[in-house]
Design a protein around this motif. Structure first.
Motif, PDB file in Angstrom:
ATOM      1  N   ALA A  68       0.839  -1.206   0.000  1.00  0.00           N
ATOM      2  CA  ALA A  68       0.000   0.000   0.000  1.00  0.00           C
ATOM      3  C   ALA A  68       0.871   1.252   0.000  1.00  0.00           C
ATOM      4  CB  ALA A  68      -0.923  -0.003   1.217  1.00  0.00           C
ATOM      5  N   GLU A  69       1.947   1.234   0.773  1.00  0.00           N
ATOM      6  CA  GLU A  69       2.872   2.381   0.784  1.00  0.00           C
ATOM      7  C   GLU A  69       3.552   2.532  -0.572  1.00  0.00           C
ATOM      8  OE1 GLU A  69       3.201   4.692   2.968  1.00  0.00           O
ATOM      9  OE2 GLU A  69       1.928   3.769   4.479  1.00  0.00           O
ATOM     10  N   TYR A  70       3.880   1.415  -1.203  1.00  0.00           N
ATOM     11  CA  TYR A  70       4.476   1.470  -2.540  1.00  0.00           C
ATOM     12  C   TYR A  70       3.517   2.166  -3.501  1.00  0.00           C
ATOM     13  CZ  TYR A  70       5.669   0.011  -7.237  1.00  0.00           C
ATOM     14  OH  TYR A  70       5.939   0.014  -8.583  1.00  0.00           O
ATOM     15  N   LEU A  71       2.255   1.779  -3.483  1.00  0.00           N
ATOM     16  CA  LEU A  71       1.276   2.385  -4.388  1.00  0.00           C
ATOM     17  C   LEU A  71       1.139   3.882  -4.121  1.00  0.00           C
ATOM     18  CD1 LEU A  71      -1.408  -0.443  -4.379  1.00  0.00           C
ATOM     19  CD2 LEU A  71       0.223   0.110  -6.191  1.00  0.00           C
ATOM     20  N   ARG A  72       1.238   4.270  -2.864  1.00  0.00           N
ATOM     21  CA  ARG A  72       1.123   5.679  -2.511  1.00  0.00           C
ATOM     22  C   ARG A  72       2.350   6.487  -2.953  1.00  0.00           C
ATOM     23  NH1 ARG A  72       0.053   6.397   3.458  1.00  0.00           N
ATOM     24  NH2 ARG A  72       1.932   7.620   3.601  1.00  0.00           N
ATOM     25  N   HIS A  73       3.531   5.878  -2.935  1.00  0.00           N
ATOM     26  CA  HIS A  73       4.772   6.604  -3.219  1.00  0.00           C
ATOM     27  C   HIS A  73       5.408   6.220  -4.561  1.00  0.00           C
ATOM     28  CE1 HIS A  73       4.774   8.312   0.771  1.00  0.00           C
ATOM     29  NE2 HIS A  73       4.650   7.101   1.307  1.00  0.00           N
ATOM     30  N   ARG A  74       4.707   5.490  -5.409  1.00  0.00           N
ATOM     31  CA  ARG A  74       5.282   5.015  -6.664  1.00  0.00           C
ATOM     32  C   ARG A  74       5.739   6.151  -7.571  1.00  0.00           C
ATOM     33  NH1 ARG A  74       1.491   1.273  -9.845  1.00  0.00           N
ATOM     34  NH2 ARG A  74       0.221   3.114  -9.575  1.00  0.00           N
ATOM     35  N   ALA A  75       4.964   7.201  -7.698  1.00  0.00           N
ATOM     36  CA  ALA A  75       5.344   8.324  -8.573  1.00  0.00           C
ATOM     37  C   ALA A  75       6.622   8.979  -8.065  1.00  0.00           C
ATOM     38  CB  ALA A  75       4.210   9.341  -8.649  1.00  0.00           C
ATOM     39  N   TRP A  76       6.713   9.174  -6.765  1.00  0.00           N
ATOM     40  CA  TRP A  76       7.928   9.767  -6.191  1.00  0.00           C
ATOM     41  C   TRP A  76       9.133   8.868  -6.440  1.00  0.00           C
ATOM     42  CZ3 TRP A  76      10.710   7.383  -2.260  1.00  0.00           C
ATOM     43  CH2 TRP A  76      11.809   8.090  -1.796  1.00  0.00           C
ATOM     44  N   LEU A  77       8.989   7.571  -6.197  1.00  0.00           N
ATOM     45  CA  LEU A  77      10.085   6.628  -6.382  1.00  0.00           C
ATOM     46  C   LEU A  77      10.536   6.606  -7.837  1.00  0.00           C
ATOM     47  CD1 LEU A  77      11.797   4.430  -4.950  1.00  0.00           C
ATOM     48  CD2 LEU A  77      10.039   2.791  -5.609  1.00  0.00           C
TER      49      LEU A  77
ATOM     50  N   TYR B 288       8.314  -3.368  -6.715  1.00  0.00           N
ATOM     51  CA  TYR B 288       6.956  -3.832  -6.403  1.00  0.00           C
ATOM     52  C   TYR B 288       6.939  -5.349  -6.210  1.00  0.00           C
ATOM     53  CZ  TYR B 288       2.122  -5.102  -6.569  1.00  0.00           C
ATOM     54  OH  TYR B 288       0.922  -5.639  -6.244  1.00  0.00           O
ATOM     55  N   LEU B 289       7.639  -6.064  -7.084  1.00  0.00           N
ATOM     56  CA  LEU B 289       7.655  -7.520  -6.955  1.00  0.00           C
ATOM     57  C   LEU B 289       8.272  -7.941  -5.623  1.00  0.00           C
ATOM     58  CD1 LEU B 289       8.694  -8.527 -10.568  1.00  0.00           C
ATOM     59  CD2 LEU B 289       6.434  -8.682  -9.524  1.00  0.00           C
ATOM     60  N   ARG B 290       9.220  -7.161  -5.138  1.00  0.00           N
ATOM     61  CA  ARG B 290       9.859  -7.477  -3.866  1.00  0.00           C
ATOM     62  C   ARG B 290       8.932  -7.196  -2.686  1.00  0.00           C
ATOM     63  NH1 ARG B 290      15.381  -8.064  -2.593  1.00  0.00           N
ATOM     64  NH2 ARG B 290      15.351  -9.011  -4.644  1.00  0.00           N
ATOM     65  N   VAL B 291       8.132  -6.118  -2.753  1.00  0.00           N
ATOM     66  CA  VAL B 291       7.366  -5.690  -1.579  1.00  0.00           C
ATOM     67  C   VAL B 291       5.906  -6.115  -1.599  1.00  0.00           C
ATOM     68  CG1 VAL B 291       8.842  -3.681  -1.314  1.00  0.00           C
ATOM     69  CG2 VAL B 291       6.664  -3.414  -2.463  1.00  0.00           C
ATOM     70  N   HIS B 292       5.399  -6.642  -2.716  1.00  0.00           N
ATOM     71  CA  HIS B 292       3.951  -6.861  -2.814  1.00  0.00           C
ATOM     72  C   HIS B 292       3.390  -7.841  -1.799  1.00  0.00           C
ATOM     73  CE1 HIS B 292       4.749 -10.558  -5.030  1.00  0.00           C
ATOM     74  NE2 HIS B 292       3.485 -10.843  -4.911  1.00  0.00           N
ATOM     75  N   SER B 293       4.182  -8.762  -1.311  1.00  0.00           N
ATOM     76  CA  SER B 293       3.657  -9.705  -0.319  1.00  0.00           C
ATOM     77  C   SER B 293       4.355  -9.580   1.029  1.00  0.00           C
ATOM     78  CB  SER B 293       3.796 -11.134  -0.844  1.00  0.00           C
ATOM     79  OG  SER B 293       5.170 -11.416  -1.048  1.00  0.00           O
ATOM     80  N   TYR B 294       5.196  -8.572   1.191  1.00  0.00           N
ATOM     81  CA  TYR B 294       5.940  -8.387   2.435  1.00  0.00           C
ATOM     82  C   TYR B 294       5.034  -7.812   3.513  1.00  0.00           C
ATOM     83  CZ  TYR B 294       9.388  -6.537   5.720  1.00  0.00           C
ATOM     84  OH  TYR B 294      10.097  -6.236   6.839  1.00  0.00           O
TER      85      TYR B 294
ATOM     86  N   ILE C 249       5.827   0.405   9.903  1.00  0.00           N
ATOM     87  CA  ILE C 249       6.893   1.046   9.129  1.00  0.00           C
ATOM     88  C   ILE C 249       6.874   2.535   9.454  1.00  0.00           C
ATOM     89  CG2 ILE C 249       7.767   1.506   6.819  1.00  0.00           C
ATOM     90  CD1 ILE C 249       6.226  -1.029   5.947  1.00  0.00           C
ATOM     91  N   ARG C 250       7.976   3.025   9.998  1.00  0.00           N
ATOM     92  CA  ARG C 250       8.017   4.432  10.374  1.00  0.00           C
ATOM     93  C   ARG C 250       8.342   5.335   9.186  1.00  0.00           C
ATOM     94  NH1 ARG C 250      12.004   4.675  15.203  1.00  0.00           N
ATOM     95  NH2 ARG C 250      12.936   2.993  14.041  1.00  0.00           N
ATOM     96  N   ARG C 251       9.240   4.905   8.316  1.00  0.00           N
ATOM     97  CA  ARG C 251       9.617   5.719   7.159  1.00  0.00           C
ATOM     98  C   ARG C 251       9.497   4.885   5.884  1.00  0.00           C
ATOM     99  NH1 ARG C 251      13.797   5.927  10.244  1.00  0.00           N
ATOM    100  NH2 ARG C 251      14.103   7.499  11.748  1.00  0.00           N
ATOM    101  N   PRO C 252       8.307   4.769   5.341  1.00  0.00           N
ATOM    102  CA  PRO C 252       8.105   3.891   4.184  1.00  0.00           C
ATOM    103  C   PRO C 252       8.890   4.344   2.948  1.00  0.00           C
ATOM    104  CG  PRO C 252       6.129   5.170   4.643  1.00  0.00           C
ATOM    105  CD  PRO C 252       7.066   5.399   5.784  1.00  0.00           C
ATOM    106  N   ARG C 253       9.020   5.660   2.745  1.00  0.00           N
ATOM    107  CA  ARG C 253       9.770   6.126   1.573  1.00  0.00           C
ATOM    108  C   ARG C 253      11.234   5.714   1.663  1.00  0.00           C
ATOM    109  NH1 ARG C 253       7.562  12.038  -0.118  1.00  0.00           N
ATOM    110  NH2 ARG C 253       9.651  12.133  -0.965  1.00  0.00           N
ATOM    111  N   SER C 254      11.812   5.805   2.846  1.00  0.00           N
ATOM    112  CA  SER C 254      13.206   5.398   3.033  1.00  0.00           C
ATOM    113  C   SER C 254      13.371   3.900   2.780  1.00  0.00           C
ATOM    114  CB  SER C 254      13.677   5.725   4.448  1.00  0.00           C
ATOM    115  OG  SER C 254      13.662   7.099   4.672  1.00  0.00           O
ATOM    116  N   LEU C 255      12.445   3.113   3.280  1.00  0.00           N
ATOM    117  CA  LEU C 255      12.514   1.666   3.073  1.00  0.00           C
ATOM    118  C   LEU C 255      12.365   1.320   1.592  1.00  0.00           C
ATOM    119  CD1 LEU C 255      12.711  -1.204   4.160  1.00  0.00           C
ATOM    120  CD2 LEU C 255      10.261  -1.134   4.614  1.00  0.00           C
ATOM    121  N   LEU C 256      11.408   1.942   0.927  1.00  0.00           N
ATOM    122  CA  LEU C 256      11.221   1.685  -0.503  1.00  0.00           C
ATOM    123  C   LEU C 256      12.452   2.094  -1.305  1.00  0.00           C
ATOM    124  CD1 LEU C 256       7.520   2.834  -0.897  1.00  0.00           C
ATOM    125  CD2 LEU C 256       8.395   0.501  -1.123  1.00  0.00           C
TER     126      LEU C 256
END
Length: 174
Positions: free
Chosen positions: A26-35, A56-62, A68-75
């Protein structure tokens, strides 16, 4: 009051409940444009698109064990690690440059002996290892091309190359 063992029956026309995506997806979908924009600046549009897809393939089932405190940093860390892996694999697959001065130490005196030894070494390899080795080192094909030609996975090509090089090393050492 209904009995305790009664089951609830949903009407037939009700859609089945859709499961919520895992938190990191969900965080990936929210920050995909930024990434995508950050990776495009660093690696270019085409490579950035591949890295974002791999992320996305790495995080989709994680499912993280803690919030997660800083999802952008993790992504971004996941994406940079994937980019590093891609570059490392690309460096392994690059064939040697024929103009490299290190390769020019050959002499003409032992060329026939060396060619005979090389042919003997190739014939000593099992056919599946020989095919991969010859395509990479004689024909100069990339690992992706070899995988497509042989109909095997990229990791199988890498494994066969490791085995072939080890056997060639043992053959030369003996």
């Amino acid at each position: 009051m209904p009995p305790l063992n009664a089951q609830r029956v949903a009407p037939d026309d009700a859609p089945p409940p859709t499961p919520a995506p895992p938190p990191l997806a969900a965080e990936y979908l929210r920050h995909r444009a930024w990434l995508t924009s950050v990776l495009t600046l660093r690696y270019g549009r085409e490579e950035a698109a591949d890295i974002v897809q791999d992320t996305y393939l790495r995080v989709h089932s994680y499912v993280p064990s803690a919030p997660i405190r800083r999802p952008r940093s993790l992504l971004m860390r996941i994406a940079l690690n994937l980019a590093s892996n891609r570059r490392r694999k690309a460096a392994w697959e690059r064939p040697a440059d024929p103009q490299d001065p290190c390769l020019d130490r050959r002499t003409t005196e032992g060329d026939q002996d060396a060619a005979a030894l090389f042919a003997e070494m190739l014939l000593a390899l099992p056919s599946k290892l020989r095919d991969v080795f010859v395509q990479a080192h004689v024909e100069g094909k990339s690992y992706e091309e070899i995988a497509r030609t042989c109909g095997i996975s990229l990791s199988a090509v890498e494994k066969r190359m490791r085995q072939a090089v080890a056997r060639c090393d043992a053959f030369i050492g003996s």
